[in-house]
Design a protein around this motif. Structure first.
Motif, mmCIF file in Angstrom:
data_model
loop_
_atom_site.group_PDB
_atom_site.id
_atom_site.type_symbol
_atom_site.label_atom_id
_atom_site.label_comp_id
_atom_site.label_asym_id
_atom_site.label_seq_id
_atom_site.Cartn_x
_atom_site.Cartn_y
_atom_site.Cartn_z
ATOM 1 N N SER A 99 0.638 -1.308 -0.190
ATOM 2 C CA SER A 99 -0.179 0.034 0.687
ATOM 3 C C SER A 99 1.005 1.379 0.189
ATOM 4 O O SER A 99 0.481 2.085 -1.000
ATOM 5 N N LYS A 100 2.154 1.414 0.917
ATOM 6 C CA LYS A 100 2.765 2.414 0.731
ATOM 7 C C LYS A 100 3.554 2.913 -0.439
ATOM 8 O O LYS A 100 3.664 4.208 -1.017
ATOM 9 N N VAL A 101 4.385 1.716 -1.225
ATOM 10 C CA VAL A 101 4.816 1.507 -2.855
ATOM 11 C C VAL A 101 2.996 1.808 -4.035
ATOM 12 O O VAL A 101 3.979 3.068 -4.410
ATOM 13 N N ARG A 102 2.420 1.907 -3.622
ATOM 14 C CA ARG A 102 1.307 2.699 -3.949
ATOM 15 C C ARG A 102 0.772 4.098 -4.243
ATOM 16 O O ARG A 102 0.783 4.834 -4.952
ATOM 17 N N SER A 103 1.366 4.655 -3.068
ATOM 18 C CA SER A 103 1.194 5.272 -1.907
ATOM 19 C C SER A 103 2.059 6.414 -1.903
ATOM 20 O O SER A 103 2.169 7.336 -2.061
ATOM 21 N N GLY A 104 2.849 5.627 -2.740
ATOM 22 C CA GLY A 104 3.852 6.343 -2.970
ATOM 23 C C GLY A 104 4.528 7.017 -1.047
ATOM 24 O O GLY A 104 6.051 8.014 -1.264
ATOM 25 N N VAL A 105 4.680 6.253 -0.650
ATOM 26 C CA VAL A 105 5.398 6.489 1.182
ATOM 27 C C VAL A 105 6.611 5.720 0.760
ATOM 28 O O VAL A 105 6.103 4.377 1.422
ATOM 29 N N GLU A 106 7.550 6.109 1.197
ATOM 30 C CA GLU A 106 9.025 5.840 1.234
ATOM 31 C C GLU A 106 8.444 4.618 0.572
ATOM 32 O O GLU A 106 8.988 3.458 0.507
ATOM 33 N N PRO A 107 8.731 4.926 -1.570
ATOM 34 C CA PRO A 107 8.549 3.723 -1.908
ATOM 35 C C PRO A 107 9.196 2.757 -2.042
ATOM 36 O O PRO A 107 9.605 1.460 -1.903
ATOM 37 N N TYR A 108 10.821 2.958 -2.180
ATOM 38 C CA TYR A 108 11.781 2.310 -1.553
ATOM 39 C C TYR A 108 12.099 1.314 -0.886
ATOM 40 O O TYR A 108 12.679 -0.146 -0.867
ATOM 41 N N LYS A 109 12.127 1.780 0.465
ATOM 42 C CA LYS A 109 12.452 1.446 1.859
ATOM 43 C C LYS A 109 11.027 0.510 1.549
ATOM 44 O O LYS A 109 11.088 -1.073 1.857
ATOM 45 N N SER A 110 10.092 0.671 0.701
ATOM 46 C CA SER A 110 8.453 -0.249 1.519
ATOM 47 C C SER A 110 8.365 -1.407 -0.033
ATOM 48 O O SER A 110 8.379 -2.123 0.930
ATOM 49 N N PHE A 111 9.194 -1.263 -0.845
ATOM 50 C CA PHE A 111 9.144 -1.933 -2.117
ATOM 51 C C PHE A 111 9.990 -2.913 -1.377
ATOM 52 O O PHE A 111 10.418 -4.238 -1.795
ATOM 53 N N ASN A 112 11.335 -3.008 -0.429
ATOM 54 C CA ASN A 112 12.394 -4.179 0.147
ATOM 55 C C ASN A 112 11.574 -4.854 1.373
ATOM 56 O O ASN A 112 11.604 -6.252 1.049
ATOM 57 N N ASP A 113 10.804 -4.121 2.067
ATOM 58 C CA ASP A 113 9.944 -4.961 3.159
ATOM 59 C C ASP A 113 9.272 -5.894 2.105
ATOM 60 O O ASP A 113 9.338 -6.795 2.544
ATOM 61 N N PHE A 114 8.446 -5.230 1.266
ATOM 62 C CA PHE A 114 7.563 -6.021 -0.081
ATOM 63 C C PHE A 114 8.269 -7.356 -0.291
ATOM 64 O O PHE A 114 8.041 -8.783 -0.045
ATOM 65 N N LYS A 115 9.526 -6.818 -1.121
ATOM 66 C CA LYS A 115 9.737 -8.378 -1.438
ATOM 67 C C LYS A 115 10.983 -9.349 -0.331
ATOM 68 O O LYS A 115 10.588 -9.991 -1.156
ATOM 69 N N SER A 116 11.231 -8.587 0.526
ATOM 70 C CA SER A 116 11.622 -9.316 1.607
ATOM 71 C C SER A 116 10.962 -10.565 2.373
ATOM 72 O O SER A 116 11.618 -11.379 1.957
ATOM 73 N N ILE A 117 9.857 -10.328 2.381
ATOM 74 C CA ILE A 117 8.859 -10.587 2.906
ATOM 75 C C ILE A 117 8.669 -11.639 1.983
ATOM 76 O O ILE A 117 8.551 -13.278 2.557
ATOM 77 N N TYR A 118 8.104 -11.385 0.648
ATOM 78 C CA TYR A 118 7.335 -12.539 0.496
ATOM 79 C C TYR A 118 8.542 -13.350 -0.601
ATOM 80 O O TYR A 118 8.173 -14.826 -0.877
ATOM 81 N N GLU A 119 9.662 -12.581 -0.994
ATOM 82 C CA GLU A 119 11.314 -13.793 -1.398
ATOM 83 C C GLU A 119 11.473 -15.021 -0.037
ATOM 84 O O GLU A 119 11.133 -15.968 -0.555
ATOM 85 N N ASP A 120 11.096 -14.169 1.222
ATOM 86 C CA ASP A 120 11.526 -15.924 2.186
ATOM 87 C C ASP A 120 10.439 -16.656 2.134
ATOM 88 O O ASP A 120 10.738 -17.742 2.958
ATOM 89 N N ILE A 121 9.541 -15.648 2.341
ATOM 90 C CA ILE A 121 8.465 -17.062 2.025
ATOM 91 C C ILE A 121 8.041 -17.722 1.129
ATOM 92 O O ILE A 121 7.248 -18.544 0.976
ATOM 93 N N GLY A 122 9.147 -17.840 -0.017
ATOM 94 C CA GLY A 122 8.973 -17.934 -1.020
ATOM 95 C C GLY A 122 7.430 -17.803 -2.100
ATOM 96 O O GLY A 122 6.961 -18.691 -3.095
ATOM 97 N N ARG A 123 6.990 -16.259 -2.169
ATOM 98 C CA ARG A 123 5.819 -16.243 -3.108
ATOM 99 C C ARG A 123 5.983 -14.850 -4.069
ATOM 100 O O ARG A 123 5.556 -13.971 -4.075
ATOM 101 N N GLU A 124 7.807 -15.475 -5.148
ATOM 102 C CA GLU A 124 8.333 -14.638 -5.967
ATOM 103 C C GLU A 124 7.205 -13.653 -6.854
ATOM 104 O O GLU A 124 6.884 -12.946 -7.260
ATOM 105 N N GLU A 125 5.816 -14.764 -7.137
ATOM 106 C CA GLU A 125 5.111 -13.810 -8.430
ATOM 107 C C GLU A 125 4.540 -12.596 -7.654
ATOM 108 O O GLU A 125 4.161 -11.833 -8.858
ATOM 109 N N LYS A 126 4.637 -12.879 -6.416
ATOM 110 C CA LYS A 126 3.748 -11.493 -6.063
ATOM 111 C C LYS A 126 5.172 -10.125 -5.662
ATOM 112 O O LYS A 126 4.560 -9.245 -6.056
ATOM 113 N N VAL A 127 5.723 -10.001 -6.579
ATOM 114 C CA VAL A 127 7.117 -9.130 -6.270
ATOM 115 C C VAL A 127 6.435 -9.157 -7.921
ATOM 116 O O VAL A 127 7.108 -7.688 -7.871
#
Length: 255
Positions: A99-127
């Motif tokens: 939600s933060k990425v899509r609304s432009g709130v700390e987008p780089y940090k937020s994308f890094n959080d998002f991708k790190s979580i989904y990569e770690d749980i094996g849901r790369e398609e979300k990224v």
């Protein structure tokens, strides 16, 4: 049962569940306690402390940025394999980051959080899905976070989506600089064997991945040029074979 779990996760996320530590303002101690709770089977307490660490660690120690998305997140994922509310809490954190990425709130940090979580749980398609949206709607931001998304894009074989973001000369020079910096360090001091191993593995993997991505997108002259420069820097037979395969579009094994 699921409703009860969701309610508990919501309380954790909103900070309604309290806990005490020897030093509440020491994020590293909170993380250590989370690990002890996990090891000793106190899963709700461990989850609560993982959530606190994820949300608050950087407020106290900015140097924990890497730990937060590596060791700490990895421990949380291990907890999630035993305790379903921990997985639900992870997915909630990923949703907040999206939600933060899509609304432009700390987008780089937020994308890094998002991708790190989904990569770690094996849901790369979300990224891949979120990066695809950025590619269409926010191309400037997509360019900034491409390197963060690349692992997922490669795993999901979205090579064409990578094409517009590959800057072969800039990328290779970064890998080369890292390789040479570590080499210079080795010439000045005794370094552990794992440092030397890292230097070669890092350069080998990233150079061959770059060559393979260029080849996958029909950019053969650039792939050949990068391959030749890499071989001049490190003349190794196994590396040569890996680069030859990469020039055929064969992706290197994940490292």
């Amino acid at each position: 049962m699921r409703i009860i779990r969701i309610a508990f996760v919501a309380m954790c996320l909103s900070g309604l569940v309290g806990f005490s530590t020897p030093n509440r303002l020491d994020p590293s101690e909170v993380l250590r306690e989370a690990e002890r709770d996990h090891d000793e089977g106190r899963y709700p307490e461990a989850l609560e402390k993982h959530i606190w660490f994820f949300d608050n660690a950087l407020k106290y120690e900015s140097s924990l940025y890497g730990v937060r998305l590596s060791f700490a997140l990895g421990d949380w994922v291990l907890l999630a394999k035993k305790y379903p509310p921990a997985l639900e809490a992870l997915e909630e954190k990923a949703s907040e980051a999206e939600s933060k990425v899509r609304s432009g709130v700390e987008p780089y940090k937020s994308f890094n959080d998002f991708k790190s979580i989904y990569e770690d749980i094996g849901r790369e398609e979300k990224v891949v899905s979120l990066f695809s949206w950025l590619d269409k709607e926010e191309p400037d931001l997509a360019r900034k976070v491409y390197r963060l998304a690349r692992k997922s894009l490669v795993k999901e074989e979205r090579y064409k989506l990578c094409n517009g973001y590959i800057d072969p000369d800039k990328e290779f020079q970064a890998y080369l600089s890292n390789f040479r910096d570590l080499q210079a360090r080795e010439s000045k001091e005794v370094v552990p064997g794992r440092v030397k191993e890292f230097r070669y593995n890092y350069f080998s993997y990233h150079s061959s991945l770059l060559v393979a991505l260029l080849a996958k997108n029909g950019r053969y002259s650039e792939a050949n040029a990068i391959s030749e420069m890499a071989m001049k820097e490190w003349n190794d037979e196994a590396f040569r074979v890996k680069l030859e395969n990469a020039r055929k579009g064969i992706m290197p094994a994940p490292w």
